[in-house]
Design a protein around this motif. Structure first.
Motif, mmCIF file in Angstrom:
data_model
loop_
_atom_site.group_PDB
_atom_site.id
_atom_site.type_symbol
_atom_site.label_atom_id
_atom_site.label_comp_id
_atom_site.label_asym_id
_atom_site.label_seq_id
_atom_site.Cartn_x
_atom_site.Cartn_y
_atom_site.Cartn_z
ATOM 1 N N ILE A 33 0.838 -1.193 0.000
ATOM 2 C CA ILE A 33 0.000 0.000 0.000
ATOM 3 C C ILE A 33 0.874 1.245 0.000
ATOM 4 O O ILE A 33 1.711 1.426 0.871
ATOM 5 C CB ILE A 33 -0.945 0.004 1.211
ATOM 6 N N GLU A 34 0.660 2.095 -1.005
ATOM 7 C CA GLU A 34 1.356 3.376 -1.057
ATOM 8 C C GLU A 34 0.530 4.456 -0.355
ATOM 9 O O GLU A 34 1.054 5.268 0.388
ATOM 10 C CB GLU A 34 1.581 3.779 -2.521
ATOM 11 N N LYS A 35 -0.805 4.432 -0.613
ATOM 12 C CA LYS A 35 -1.657 5.480 -0.069
ATOM 13 C C LYS A 35 -3.091 4.975 0.048
ATOM 14 O O LYS A 35 -3.572 4.280 -0.830
ATOM 15 C CB LYS A 35 -1.613 6.685 -1.010
ATOM 16 N N ARG A 36 -3.737 5.330 1.144
ATOM 17 C CA ARG A 36 -5.161 5.043 1.308
ATOM 18 C C ARG A 36 -5.937 6.241 0.768
ATOM 19 O O ARG A 36 -5.682 7.368 1.160
ATOM 20 C CB ARG A 36 -5.481 4.793 2.777
ATOM 21 N N LEU A 37 -6.903 5.962 -0.105
ATOM 22 C CA LEU A 37 -7.627 7.034 -0.778
ATOM 23 C C LEU A 37 -8.997 7.317 -0.182
ATOM 24 O O LEU A 37 -9.649 8.277 -0.568
ATOM 25 C CB LEU A 37 -7.766 6.697 -2.266
ATOM 26 N N ALA A 53 -7.878 4.432 -7.878
ATOM 27 C CA ALA A 53 -7.377 3.394 -6.975
ATOM 28 C C ALA A 53 -6.966 2.162 -7.766
ATOM 29 O O ALA A 53 -7.479 1.910 -8.848
ATOM 30 C CB ALA A 53 -8.452 3.020 -5.963
ATOM 31 N N THR A 68 -12.012 0.120 1.554
ATOM 32 C CA THR A 68 -11.045 1.204 1.487
ATOM 33 C C THR A 68 -10.300 1.147 0.160
ATOM 34 O O THR A 68 -9.678 0.133 -0.162
ATOM 35 C CB THR A 68 -10.022 1.094 2.639
ATOM 36 N N ALA A 98 1.912 0.586 -4.324
ATOM 37 C CA ALA A 98 3.285 1.013 -4.608
ATOM 38 C C ALA A 98 3.755 0.273 -5.856
ATOM 39 O O ALA A 98 3.465 -0.908 -6.045
ATOM 40 C CB ALA A 98 4.193 0.695 -3.432
ATOM 41 N N ILE A 125 -7.305 1.969 -2.263
ATOM 42 C CA ILE A 125 -5.869 2.202 -2.032
ATOM 43 C C ILE A 125 -5.128 2.337 -3.353
ATOM 44 O O ILE A 125 -5.563 1.861 -4.395
ATOM 45 C CB ILE A 125 -5.229 1.058 -1.210
ATOM 46 N N LYS A 126 -4.011 3.017 -3.267
ATOM 47 C CA LYS A 126 -3.054 3.111 -4.374
ATOM 48 C C LYS A 126 -1.922 2.166 -4.019
ATOM 49 O O LYS A 126 -1.420 2.191 -2.900
ATOM 50 C CB LYS A 126 -2.546 4.555 -4.484
#
Length: 163
Positions: A50-54, A110, A138, A143, A140-141
């Protein structure tokens, strides 16, 4: 591009995709565009970095079962309370929610949706039997492979024979 569409419709859909207007795209196009999006009930899948939760995305699908009541009652006479037609309707509603989750994921750019919960609630009123199928998770983006650090090499221990 999309073989199941006419050329005029295909041009309109291409224009919507290029403009990232996913709200107006038909479900079959969303299913094709979102085929790479991972949807899982796991909260922290080990194989996804996981790079980022959107944020939270959700989809809802109301299903009116009162239209199927005669068919469902006939099927229940032969089975023990479970109606194949009712199961099929609810399965189709879950699949529609899945496509809508992918639409929401495309909108927020996402790569996956994790921690997805599926819920089915019965809504009553006005003599109608309606179910509401909901899915939420959730977005997510992920990595990229080149961005993830390489694991540290473990030193080799050499033991000489006879020592």
């Amino acid at each position: 591009m999309f073989s199941f569409l006419s050329k005029r419709k295909d041009a309109k859909i291409k224009q919507l995709i290029d403009g990232a207007s996913y709200e107006d795209l038909p479900p079959e196009v969303i299913a094709e565009l979102g085929s790479h999006i991972v949807i899982t009930t796991e909260n922290a899948p080990a194989d996804l970095m996981i790079e980022k939760r959107l944020g939270v995305v959700s989809a809802e699908m109301p299903v009116a079962m009162h239209l199927l009541r005669p068919l469902l009652e006939r099927a229940r006479r032969f089975r023990s309370g479970r109606s194949p037609a009712g199961q099929r309707v609810l399965r189709d509603a879950r699949m529609a929610c899945d496509i809508e989750l992918k639409r929401e994921a495309l909108i927020v750019k996402a790569d996956a949706i994790i921690g997805v919960s599926v819920d089915c609630k019965q809504l009553s009123g006005l003599g109608r039997q309606t179910f509401l199928v909901t899915m939420a998770g959730t977005a997510i983006k992920l990595a990229r492979a080149e961005e993830t650090p390489e694991p540290l090499a473990t030193p080799a221990i050499v033991v000489a024979a006879g020592e």
